[in-house]
Design a protein around this motif. Structure first.
Motif, short mmCIF file in Angstrom:
data_model
loop_
_atom_site.label_atom_id
_atom_site.label_comp_id
_atom_site.label_asym_id
_atom_site.label_seq_id
_atom_site.Cartn_x
_atom_site.Cartn_y
_atom_site.Cartn_z
N GLY A 443 0.82 -1.20 0.00
CA GLY A 443 0.00 0.00 0.00
C GLY A 443 0.85 1.25 0.00
N TYR A 444 0.18 2.40 -0.05
CA TYR A 444 0.83 3.69 0.10
C TYR A 444 0.02 4.50 1.11
CZ TYR A 444 -2.08 3.85 -4.20
OH TYR A 444 -3.05 3.67 -5.15
N HIS A 445 0.06 4.01 2.36
CA HIS A 445 -0.88 4.47 3.38
C HIS A 445 -0.54 5.83 3.98
CE1 HIS A 445 -2.98 0.78 2.92
NE2 HIS A 445 -2.00 0.03 3.38
N SER A 446 0.59 6.40 3.61
CA SER A 446 0.83 7.78 4.01
C SER A 446 -0.26 8.68 3.46
CB SER A 446 2.20 8.24 3.52
OG SER A 446 2.37 7.94 2.14
N VAL A 447 -0.85 8.32 2.32
CA VAL A 447 -1.92 9.15 1.75
C VAL A 447 -3.14 9.14 2.65
CG1 VAL A 447 -1.04 8.65 -0.57
CG2 VAL A 447 -3.03 7.39 0.28
N SER A 448 -3.35 8.03 3.37
CA SER A 448 -4.45 7.96 4.32
C SER A 448 -4.24 8.93 5.48
CB SER A 448 -4.60 6.54 4.86
OG SER A 448 -5.51 6.48 5.93
N VAL A 449 -2.99 8.97 5.97
CA VAL A 449 -2.67 9.88 7.07
C VAL A 449 -2.86 11.33 6.65
CG1 VAL A 449 -0.85 10.63 8.66
CG2 VAL A 449 -1.05 8.21 8.04
N VAL A 450 -2.41 11.66 5.44
CA VAL A 450 -2.56 13.02 4.91
C VAL A 450 -4.04 13.35 4.75
CG1 VAL A 450 -2.15 14.50 2.92
CG2 VAL A 450 -0.32 13.00 3.76
N ALA A 451 -4.79 12.46 4.11
CA ALA A 451 -6.21 12.72 3.85
C ALA A 451 -7.01 12.86 5.14
CB ALA A 451 -6.79 11.60 2.99
N ASP A 452 -6.72 12.00 6.10
CA ASP A 452 -7.45 12.06 7.37
C ASP A 452 -7.26 13.41 8.05
OD1 ASP A 452 -9.16 10.54 9.16
OD2 ASP A 452 -7.50 10.55 10.57
N ALA A 453 -6.04 13.92 8.01
CA ALA A 453 -5.77 15.22 8.62
C ALA A 453 -6.48 16.34 7.87
CB ALA A 453 -4.27 15.47 8.67
N ILE A 454 -6.46 16.29 6.53
CA ILE A 454 -7.11 17.33 5.73
C ILE A 454 -8.62 17.32 5.96
CG2 ILE A 454 -7.68 18.01 3.37
CD1 ILE A 454 -4.85 17.18 2.56
#
Length: 776
Positions: A443-454
């Protein structure tokens, strides 16, 4: 074991709030409780918990902890499975301590680190650790848990063979040792730079040491391991002048240079080689304390020395311990709870402790750090962090940070953006530590962390840049089957392994990108990635009702066992569990799988069926203790599953199961975790679930409701507001929820908005021994 004090559960001990940078709004004064008394760092140190018991501060760069053996990664040229137990360097069942090193991962399923091992000894000088079966064969020592004490920011133990009491504490960048010696003219401090976690021949690339004067040592260690270009610098100071010092003879090299004119084995102030083992000699009186300060830096020994001077300017061990424990207490007080049983308090605050161990700060006090490009960078207007176990922590840990550590989480994302800038691949982190990408997991789950914060309004970083970094990361064709995924809508198993897991996780990550784009008004990006997020349907086999590996020719793989993890297109999970991994669209998944009634039966079966041993006996991180039926709580892909009942017509079915998981998978004692803590993800699940709600799909502004374990919980938020969780008729038998009120108004759905929490207020759960089988 850490002996818990027998005082009242809720002591009123007031401390000043320690601010986090300049970006945190001043928090209103709250009545601080003495919560460190409920933290037991020994929990998870046995079996597969992979936690360490040593001294550290929240998100600290130094994790000063004992090593209990020196198991090598390789045996006869092959992987040695025994080493897996030592991911954190410590196993509770062991009877010897090898020494105390300064860097550790908490709860991971792979490892590295273990830098700068220090061991105090007496008697004949020995520079090898020896073997556990014969402690006297080396510098290691027998010890007993009866003399061992572990608290936040403090660890102590009596080294029986050397008659030395060892005590450890730490600040963010400095580990402080205090050793109480017997009377001896043969007292030694060993500094072993060959020692490390997951060690093997030639892992050390180079080590270098300078004896600056009779109390100060500097140097560095470079290793080629999980992180293949990792260099850590140190400055080491003694409270007492060294009598003499030296090093073990090194392996002979074909090229000798002109260093042979010196006797480098004793009192020669400059030492270099692949494997250095050093000793420092002292005379000691009975009860004399020798103290050591070991400061670390990612940049230079000069940086390490400055970190030492500023963080620990003196030699007052008790003062540093007290200050660091106050820091812990402030962090723990971000959530205050009341429980029926004291053991639940211990589980909760130990989970808070474990959740706040990482990611860790990775920069000097002046903001300098080494980047992914191996150049020195300066963190401007953010703190730089490292060690991102994102396949685990995107699920609940980072969503927890968005509630109780929003400033830190924002800085972590700024650190990820810096990683992307420095990456030749222009990708956000996958699993990174110490200026290295180690590419672990999928996966590329850093995008989840970014999206959740936004989505949750915690975007104190360049959000446009962050979205573009997410897009770039999701479009690197040579990364782990992405070229097939983008072209075909799935990863074919005959082209790239673990294909079903990758397809499902990519689809979720794409949905997360879409949510961030929607929040930022990027309609074209939203449309592109929301379409990609539907790719989970491409690996669903309607005939069997399972997610199933598909081949390059478009057909499903013929040999298929939905209970098996190996060779079936999955990683750390089987099809029974992974088929439920559509956190971005549970309603559509339920419809796809036959509707509410069939889906309820499926979930019921997951928790009640039996998974034979043969399906996990060769999986090193899963044991029977981490399994309920075929629900594998010890591995993260299942963590959202019990909350899926909330999308059916029977949300009550989740409630007793959540309470069962809380009690069965989290217990007091060294073996109290049902699997690897995975850098706080297991602990974050416990924290959320104990408080009655869980982030099923990070990137959404909704939480799914469950069954709280606490009597009462209060979030003391960084914005100065509070959010209270209250239960009425709470008991061990009353595990069902009859109704829920939010700020006095009854909820008609089992969901809670993030804004409801962050804006302050109260949610009240009315508990019952019988389920309410009507909808909310």
């Amino acid at each position: 074991m850490n002996r818990m004090k027998s005082k009242s559960f809720l002591l009123g001990l007031t401390f000043l709030v320690l601010g986090y940078g300049n970006k945190v709004n001043a928090q209103k004064k709250i009545e601080k409780q003495n919560l460190i008394q409920y933290v037991d760092p020994m929990i998870g140190t046995a079996k597969m918990g992979h936690t360490y018991p040593g001294a550290t501060v929240p998100f600290g760069s130094v994790q000063l902890s004992p090593e209990t053996d020196t198991i090598a990664y390789g045996l006869n040229g092959k992987y040695n499975g025994e080493v897996y137990k030592y991911c954190a360097g410590y196993q509770y069942e062991d009877k010897t301590i090898v020494g105390f090193s300064h860097t550790h991962f908490s709860g991971t399923g792979h490892s590295d680190l273990g830098d700068f091992l220090i061991m105090p000894t007496t008697g004949k000088l020995q520079l090898n650790p020896g073997v556990a079966s014969k402690p006297l064969s080396g510098y290691r020592s027998a010890f007993s848990h009866t003399t061992e004490k572990a608290e936040p920011a403090y660890y102590s133990v009596f080294l029986e063979d050397h008659k030395i009491k060892a005590e450890l504490t730490a600040t963010t960048r400095v580990g402080m040792h205090q050793y109480t010696f017997p009377k001896s003219e043969e007292a030694h401090i060993i500094l072993d730079l060959t020692s490390g976690i997951y060690n093997y021949d030639k892992k050390n690339v180079w080590t270098f040491v300078r004896v600056e004067n009779d109390t100060l040592i500097t140097g560095y260690r470079q290793t080629n391991g999980w992180a293949r270009t990792r260099t850590v610098y140190f400055a080491m100071s003694f409270s007492k002048p060294i009598k003499s010092y030296g090093q073990a003879a090194q392996e002979k090299s074909v090229y000798k240079g002109f260093w042979g004119r010196f006797d480098q084995t004793k009192n020669f102030p400059e030492m270099a080689g692949q494997n250095l083992k050093l000793f420092f000699d002292f005379n000691t009186e009975e009860g004399e304390k020798i103290k050591i300060k070991m400061a670390l830096s990612p940049v230079s020994s000069a940086g390490a020395l400055e970190n030492m001077k500023k963080e620990v300017p003196g030699w007052d061990f008790e003062k540093i311990k007290k200050q660091s424990q106050e820091v812990w207490n402030n962090e723990l007080n971000k959530i205050q709870i009341e429980t029926i049983q004291k053991e639940d308090l211990v589980n909760f605050y130990t989970a808070m402790y474990h959740a706040f161990l990482g990611p860790t700060e990775y920069m000097d006090l002046d903001g300098n750090y080494k980047g992914l490009d191996m150049n020195v960078h300066k963190a401007e207007n953010f703190k730089n962090y490292t060690s991102y176990s994102l396949w685990d922590t995107y699920r609940a840990l980072h969503p927890l940070f968005n509630l109780v550590q929003p400033a830190r989480n924002s800085d972590m994302i700024s650190s990820m953006l810096a990683h992307s800038d420095q990456s030749v691949h222009k990708m956000l982190p996958i699993w990174s530590h110490y200026a290295n990408e180690n590419w672990c997991m999928i996966g590329y789950h850093s995008v989840s962390v970014v999206a959740d914060a936004i989505v949750k309004g915690n975007g104190n970083f360049d959000k446009e840049k962050a979205l573009q970094a997410c897009i770039n990361t999701a479009k690197v064709p040579y990364y782990d089957g992405l070229e097939y995924y983008m072209k075909m809508g799935y990863v074919p198993e005959d082209k790239n392994g673990a294909s079903v897991s990758k397809t499902l996780e990519y689809a979720y990550d794409d949905w997360a990108i879409a949510q961030a784009a929607k929040k930022l008004g990027k309609t074209d990006v939203y449309n592109e990635f929301i379409e990609r997020s539907k790719n989970y349907k491409n690996v669903y086999d309607a005939k069997t009702g399972f997610m199933r590996p598909k081949l390059n020719d478009g057909t499903f793989k013929k040999e298929f066992d939905p209970l098996d993890t190996h060779g079936q297109g999955f990683i750390e999970g089987n099809s029974w569990n992974y088929s439920l991994y559509v956190p971005q669209d549970p309603a559509e998944m339920i419809k796809m799988m036959g509707g509410n009634d069939k889906f309820n039966v499926r979930l019921d079966s997951l928790f009640s069926m039996h998974l034979p041993d043969k399906y996990f006996e060769n999986t090193e991180d899963i044991t029977r203790e981490g399994i309920i039926g075929n629900y594998v709580h010890g591995n993260e892909p299942s963590h959202h599953v019990v909350y899926l009942y909330d999308w059916t017509n029977s949300p009550w079915k989740a409630q007793d199961k959540i309470r069962m998981i809380l009690k069965k998978m989290y217990r007091n004692g060294a073996d109290g975790l049902g699997g690897n803590d995975d850098f706080g993800q297991m602990s974050a699940w416990y924290i959320f679930s104990s408080l009655g709600f869980y982030p099923v799909a990070p990137g959404s502004d909704e939480y799914a409701l469950g069954s709280p374990l606490v009597k009462k919980g209060t979030f003391n938020l960084e914005n100065g507001k509070t959010f209270e969780v209250e239960t009425v008729n709470q008991s061990d038998k009353n595990v069902f929820v009859s109704k829920v009120l939010l700020n006095g108004k009854q909820l008609d759905k089992p969901f809670l908005k993030h804004s409801d929490v962050i804006n302050g207020g109260k949610i009240t759960f009315y508990m019952s021994a019988k389920p309410n089988k009507k909808n909310y």
